[in-house]
Structure formats: C-alpha cells, structure tokens
Design an enzyme around this catalytic site. Structure first.
Site, PDB file in Angstrom:
ATOM      1  N   LYS A 186       0.832  -1.144  -0.101  1.00  0.00           N
ATOM      2  CA  LYS A 186      -0.095  -0.043  -0.053  1.00  0.00           C
ATOM      3  C   LYS A 186       0.930   1.270   0.054  1.00  0.00           C
ATOM      4  O   LYS A 186       1.457   1.634   0.797  1.00  0.00           O
ATOM      5  CB  LYS A 186      -0.779  -0.135   1.208  1.00  0.00           C
ATOM      6  N   GLU A 260      10.387   1.265   9.823  1.00  0.00           N
ATOM      7  CA  GLU A 260      11.592   2.507   9.700  1.00  0.00           C
ATOM      8  C   GLU A 260      10.749   3.899   9.800  1.00  0.00           C
ATOM      9  O   GLU A 260       9.960   4.144   9.155  1.00  0.00           O
ATOM     10  CB  GLU A 260      12.152   2.032   7.979  1.00  0.00           C
ATOM     11  N   CYS A 294      13.958  10.754   6.038  1.00  0.00           N
ATOM     12  CA  CYS A 294      14.196  10.316   7.435  1.00  0.00           C
ATOM     13  C   CYS A 294      15.555  10.589   7.816  1.00  0.00           C
ATOM     14  O   CYS A 294      15.728  10.712   8.971  1.00  0.00           O
ATOM     15  CB  CYS A 294      13.401   8.900   7.415  1.00  0.00           C
ATOM     16  N   GLU A 393      10.787  15.792  14.940  1.00  0.00           N
ATOM     17  CA  GLU A 393      11.031  15.714  13.334  1.00  0.00           C
ATOM     18  C   GLU A 393      10.050  16.818  12.516  1.00  0.00           C
ATOM     19  O   GLU A 393       8.929  16.609  12.597  1.00  0.00           O
ATOM     20  CB  GLU A 393      10.709  14.346  12.774  1.00  0.00           C
TER      21      GLU A 393
HETATM   22  P1  NAD Z   1       2.373   8.756   8.083  1.00  0.00           P
HETATM   23  O1  NAD Z   1       3.221   7.827   8.902  1.00  0.00           O
HETATM   24  O2  NAD Z   1       1.188   8.825   8.772  1.00  0.00           O
HETATM   25  O3  NAD Z   1       2.092   7.948   6.545  1.00  0.00           O
HETATM   26  C1  NAD Z   1       2.858   6.954   5.913  1.00  0.00           C
HETATM   27  C2  NAD Z   1       2.032   5.724   5.288  1.00  0.00           C
HETATM   28  O4  NAD Z   1       1.575   4.900   6.318  1.00  0.00           O
HETATM   29  C3  NAD Z   1       0.781   6.360   4.332  1.00  0.00           C
HETATM   30  O5  NAD Z   1       0.759   5.082   3.439  1.00  0.00           O
HETATM   31  C4  NAD Z   1      -0.042   6.194   5.176  1.00  0.00           C
HETATM   32  O6  NAD Z   1      -1.446   6.047   4.552  1.00  0.00           O
HETATM   33  C5  NAD Z   1       0.136   5.061   6.221  1.00  0.00           C
HETATM   34  N1  NAD Z   1      -0.314   4.986   7.419  1.00  0.00           N
HETATM   35  C6  NAD Z   1      -0.586   5.848   8.413  1.00  0.00           C
HETATM   36  N2  NAD Z   1      -1.270   5.555   9.586  1.00  0.00           N
HETATM   37  C7  NAD Z   1      -1.385   4.204   9.212  1.00  0.00           C
HETATM   38  C8  NAD Z   1      -1.942   3.489  10.134  1.00  0.00           C
HETATM   39  N3  NAD Z   1      -2.404   3.614  11.552  1.00  0.00           N
HETATM   40  N4  NAD Z   1      -1.987   1.952   9.626  1.00  0.00           N
HETATM   41  C9  NAD Z   1      -1.818   1.743   8.558  1.00  0.00           C
HETATM   42  N5  NAD Z   1      -1.094   2.289   7.707  1.00  0.00           N
HETATM   43  C10 NAD Z   1      -0.841   3.895   7.979  1.00  0.00           C
HETATM   44  O7  NAD Z   1       3.240   9.918   7.422  1.00  0.00           O
HETATM   45  P2  NAD Z   1       2.371  11.442   6.856  1.00  0.00           P
HETATM   46  O8  NAD Z   1       1.321  11.588   7.567  1.00  0.00           O
HETATM   47  O9  NAD Z   1       2.480  11.243   5.330  1.00  0.00           O
HETATM   48  O10 NAD Z   1       3.465  12.409   7.359  1.00  0.00           O
HETATM   49  C11 NAD Z   1       3.546  12.794   8.718  1.00  0.00           C
HETATM   50  C12 NAD Z   1       5.020  12.914   8.982  1.00  0.00           C
HETATM   51  O11 NAD Z   1       5.518  11.633   9.311  1.00  0.00           O
HETATM   52  C13 NAD Z   1       5.841  13.724   8.290  1.00  0.00           C
HETATM   53  O12 NAD Z   1       5.709  15.137   8.574  1.00  0.00           O
HETATM   54  C14 NAD Z   1       7.056  13.160   8.746  1.00  0.00           C
HETATM   55  O13 NAD Z   1       7.481  13.956   9.991  1.00  0.00           O
HETATM   56  C15 NAD Z   1       7.047  11.794   9.129  1.00  0.00           C
HETATM   57  N6  NAD Z   1       7.343  10.759   8.031  1.00  0.00           N
HETATM   58  C16 NAD Z   1       8.341  10.348   8.100  1.00  0.00           C
HETATM   59  C17 NAD Z   1       9.001   9.356   7.169  1.00  0.00           C
HETATM   60  C18 NAD Z   1      10.115   8.792   7.158  1.00  0.00           C
HETATM   61  O14 NAD Z   1      10.529   8.054   6.078  1.00  0.00           O
HETATM   62  N7  NAD Z   1      10.444   8.393   8.218  1.00  0.00           N
HETATM   63  C19 NAD Z   1       8.127   9.309   5.787  1.00  0.00           C
HETATM   64  C20 NAD Z   1       7.077  10.143   5.699  1.00  0.00           C
HETATM   65  C21 NAD Z   1       6.663  10.894   6.897  1.00  0.00           C
END
Ligand code: NAD
Length: 486
Positions: A186, A260, A294, A393
């Site tokens: 996904k 990760e 990240c 972050e």
């Molecule tokens: P997020 O972690 O909410 O989403 C990342 C992925 O996980 C997306 O595909 C989302 O649909 C999915 N997801 C979210 N909650 C989920 C759950 N409970 N169960 C299953 N899947 C789920 O990240 P975001 O909202 O896009 O970004 C928010 C913050 O997260 C950013 O500002 C940043 O600080 C951080 N982030 C970190 C990374 C990294 O590589 N470490 C990447 C993206 C975002």
C-alpha cells in the site's frame, strides 16, 4: 542512467485499475485519489482508491499464492531471476518514474536521480542475495544434529510514505520477494503514480499469479490491511506516530513487524575540522528533497566558539540554493510534498521563533511561489536541546545549529532525542571522528561524510524503528527459522 529535469509539458498518466494478484483489475468502488501537484496545486492525475473489499481480494490472492502457489516453493536462485528481471524493467522506466515523482511530489532532478538510482541498486542487491545468504545449513549440538532452514514468513503487508516511493518500495519488495513472501503493498495517496509504474515493471517480469498487489489508499485502509488476520508480516516506513499504532494493531496476534520511522539526526562538527571538508555533504544532507528524508542531518552540533563561522558558511551555501519549479533546469530545492506538509513546517518555524531560537536565514514562503507548497531553506542558531525544534522531526528544509562546550556535551546532545536513525561526525582525523561515532546511538553514521546507504543494513535505534532493511539483514526480516532435528 542520468535523470534530467522533467519537461514542463510532461503529463502524468492516470490509472483506472488496481494491480491485484499480478493483474490489472476493476476496483471495488468508484472512489479515486486525486493527485495534487505541490508545484502549482493542480490536479495532475487520478488513480483508483483501494477500499476494504480490494484489500480482502489482494490478501486472499497473496494467501492462496503463499499456501499453494509456486513462489515460496521455488529455489532462491529461481526467484532471483525474476528479481533481476524486475530490476531491468525498473531501469527502463526510471526516466518516466522520475518525471512522475517530480510532478506528484515536487522533487528536483538531482533528488529524483539519487532516489531512483537507489531503486536500481536495491533490485540489484535483492537479485544477488541468494549468493550471499545461507538459506539452509546443517547444525550439530551436544547430543544431536539437524538442519536449520530459513523459510519465508508468509503474506507480507508493505506500507510506505510519499517521500521517495519507488526507492522505499524497492527496499522492501526486493527482500520480501527474495525470501519467498507474497506481498500486498500500500503506497501513500500523495505519490501513487510512480508506484503504479513500478507495478507495471513487476507485471512485465511475469511473476506467478497472486504474488504482488499494489493498492493506493489512505491510512484507514492501511490500518485495515495491518489488522488483517491473513497478513503474517507488516513492513512499514513512515512516521513514528503511525509506527506505534501499527505495532499495537498487530500485537494481539503477535504479528511480525519491521518499522522504519522518523529521525532527527545530528552532525557533530569538532573544533579542528576545516569547513570545506564539511559543507559539501552537510548542505545536501540537510535540505535535499526539501528536508523530507528520514535520515536527513537536521541538527548541526558545533563548538560554541565556531557557531558564527559555521552558521554563516552554511547560510552562504543556502543562498546559493535555487528554490523553485523542480521541472526547471538548475532548481535544487522544490516544494514540500503537500499543503499540509508546508503548513506543518511553517508552524515549526513559528514555534522555533517563539522558543527563542535565532532565525539566521529563510523562515517563510519564497516570493512568487505562493501557489505551490514551497518553504525557504531555513537555519536556526542558538538552539538548545529543550526546544521542540531540537527534538521533533520537522520533515522540511529546516536545520538547527546547536552550540556545545566540549565533546562530551556534543555526544550527550546527539543522543538526547527519541530518535537514532543516521548521523555524521566531522573531525580533522578519521580516527577521532570514528571514536565519537561509536558513541552515538544510531543505525548509520558517517565519518567525515554522510550517506543513506540502503544496500547495507539501514534502520533505527530507539523510536526510529525496529529491525533493519537492506542486504541480508533486510532479507532476514522476511524469514522464519526452523530447526529440523534428526
Ligand atoms: P504517516 O506515517 O502518517 O503515513 C505514511 C504511510 O502510512 C502512508 O501510506 C499512510 O497512509 C500509512 N498509514 C498512516 N497511518 C497508518 C495506520 N495507522 N495503519 C496503516 N497505515 C497507516 O506519514 P504522513 O502523515 O504522510 O507524514 C507525517 C509525518 O511523518 C511527516 O511530517 C514526517 O515527520 C513523518 N514521515 C516520516 C517518514 C520517514 O521516512 N521516516 C516518511 C514520511 C513521513
């Protein structure tokens, strides 16, 4: 392969089918994801939005393929041929994937180049894992002997964010498939198009039925997928907040999970290192992809006596960055990926000012770019460990300069966040730098350099994650170990 800027006229392809069990099929509903470009706010493509019924179908296909299909029963060398083929198909599509990534996420050419080159390397790495990894071996022990067998863990759910989708997907899909798992993948709704192209590359490699599904969707459907009883393993990249929820969601069935997550990585600059040895990697490491990496080095730890020198040199380098439309030749910093990311970063800048940090450069939306999701590359100085901008972050082009009085204090500050993903130490000699690096609690760290090395173990200490990706360690995350006693 060199990735150049995407032509301004490049139009993203829309999709009307989902890739389920290795075939393009009608989605269960008419719901679509509108892909909004952060360059100008335009809707540039649509893809079907997967719903729970699509997850059920994909998981059932993966379960059937795992329990009865040929994929987990092939030898690792046989599977490797398919992975090499996917790698070739990915490489053919890199120019188009890179152009799509630029349009949907806003990455300039150099960033797109680095990320897609990583994707190429990862398929290369995955298709040669069987040459380096011992899947089976004889064991003897006091009073017995037997065979140790490493088997695929089962149906894997792979969930990724938008900040480098094809690379992040490749880092997970390659080892999962090399292990013999079947996969339901996904991607995030912000950047689904380049990933649909990856699905086409996988289709072209002709894997057996049911082995891979690709379901673009939001977090509710993601949550439904991780809670699915037929999913044996979840491999997730994204925020620490979501990682925590996912770990809790699989807990009642003792589901396997690899995470990760976020980072707030520190660069320690010592008192004796010339700045010309530091700046070339430090600038890119901090704000490339508008800081949406990240492993980005977002905390710059400097001897108090060198704070002004380092801050001014960094600010001068930032003045040379070209912020703008990532499709234009010469642009080094594009927009953030989405409006909500831009708002989040601007809010952190407000918090930094309120906390009393000194704004050195940036801090706002660049003039003339108000239609997109841009934020100026920003430096705060005089930042102390108790400030939120030193701990949380930000995921934007914002770095904080933190003065320290002696190297013990620098190490303490570097280790003072809940994260531990990456880092760097810059010192006049590599030996001193390495001694300091050994004391930082982090998964990867550079000595007078910085990189995000994904073909070697990559992952986090503390709340930056659980487990490692890349190479044989990444493969191990998709395997179970069985002892057959004779
Ligand atoms: P997020 O972690 O909410 O989403 C990342 C992925 O996980 C997306 O595909 C989302 O649909 C999915 N997801 C979210 N909650 C989920 C759950 N409970 N169960 C299953 N899947 C789920 O990240 P975001 O909202 O896009 O970004 C928010 C913050 O997260 C950013 O500002 C940043 O600080 C951080 N982030 C970190 C990374 C990294 O590589 N470490 C990447 C993206 C975002």
């Amino acid at each position: 392969m060199t990735v150049t800027s995407a032509p301004a006229a490049y139009e993203l392809r829309s999709y009307d089918k989902l890739f389920i069990g290795g075939k393009w099929v009608e989605p269960s509903s008419d719901e679509v994801i509108e892909v909004v470009s952060p360059i100008d706010g335009a809707v540039v493509a649509t893809v079907p939005e997967a719903r729970q019924a699509d997850v059920d179908k994909a998981v059932a296909a993966a379960r059937e393929a795992f329990d009865h299909g040929p994929w987990p029963r092939m030898s690792p060398a046989e599977r490797a041929k398919y992975l090499a083929r996917i790698g070739e198909e990915v490489v053919k599509r890199i120019p188009e994937m890179a152009a799509a990534f630029t349009r949907e996420i806003g990455a300039p050419a150099a960033v797109s180049q680095a990320f897609h080159d990583n994707a190429r390397k990862m398929w290369g790495d995955s298709s040669t894992l069987h040459e380096r990894f011992v899947f089976e071996e004889d064991r003897t022990w006091e009073g017995g002997e037997g065979r140790l067998v490493r088997e695929p863990v089962g149906v894997a759910a792979i969930i990724i964010p938008w900040n480098g989708p094809v690379a992040t997907a490749s880092l997970k899909l390659g080892p999962a498939l090399a292990a013999g798992c079947t996969v339901v993948f996904k991607p995030a709704p912000e950047g689904p198009v380049s990933v649909m192209m990856l699905a086409e590359a996988i289709e072209a490699a002709g894997l057996p039925e049911g082995v891979v599904s690709v379901l673009p969707a939001g977090r509710e459907v993601g949550q439904y997928l991780v809670e699915h009883r037929d999913v044996d393993k979840v491999s997730f990249t994204g925020s620490t907040a979501a990682g925590r929820k996912i770990m809790a969601a699989v807990a009642d069935r003792i589901g396997r999970v690899s995470l990760e997550l976020g980072g707030k990585s520190a660069a320690i600059i010592t008192d004796d290192v010339p700045l010309e040895n530091v700046l070339p990697t430090l600038v890119f490491a901090g704000v490339a992809n508008s800081g949406q990496v990240c492993a980005a080095l977002t905390r710059i730890l400097v001897p108090r006596s060198r704070q002004d020198e380092v801050t001014e040199a960094l600010a001068e380098a930032y003045r040379g960055l070209v912020v703008g439309d990532p499709r234009e030749e010469g642009t080094t910093i594009g927009p953030l990926a989405a409006k909500r990311q831009q708002e989040r970063v601007l809010e952190y800048i407000r918090i930094g000012k309120e906390e009393g940090a000194r704004l050195v450069i940036g801090g706002g939306v660049p003039e003339g770019l108000e239609d997109g999701c841009y934020v100026e590359p920003t430096i705060f100085a005089d930042v102390t460990p108790d400030m939120r901008i030193a701990q949380e972050e930000i995921f934007g082009p914002v770095v904080v300069v933190m003065p320290y009085d002696d190297i013990e204090e620098a190490i303490e500050i570097a280790n003072s966040t809940e994260y531990g993903l990456s880092g760097a130490v810059y010192a006049a000699d590599n030996q001193t730098a390495e001694q300091i690096a050994r004391r930082i609690r982090t998964g990867q760290i550079g000595v007078n350099t910085w990189d995000m090395c994904v073909t070697q173990p990559f992952g986090g200490y503390k709340q930056s994650g659980l487990g490692r990706e890349g190479n044989v360690e990444g493969l191990g995350a998709f395997l179970e170990t069985k002892l057959i006693m004779r």
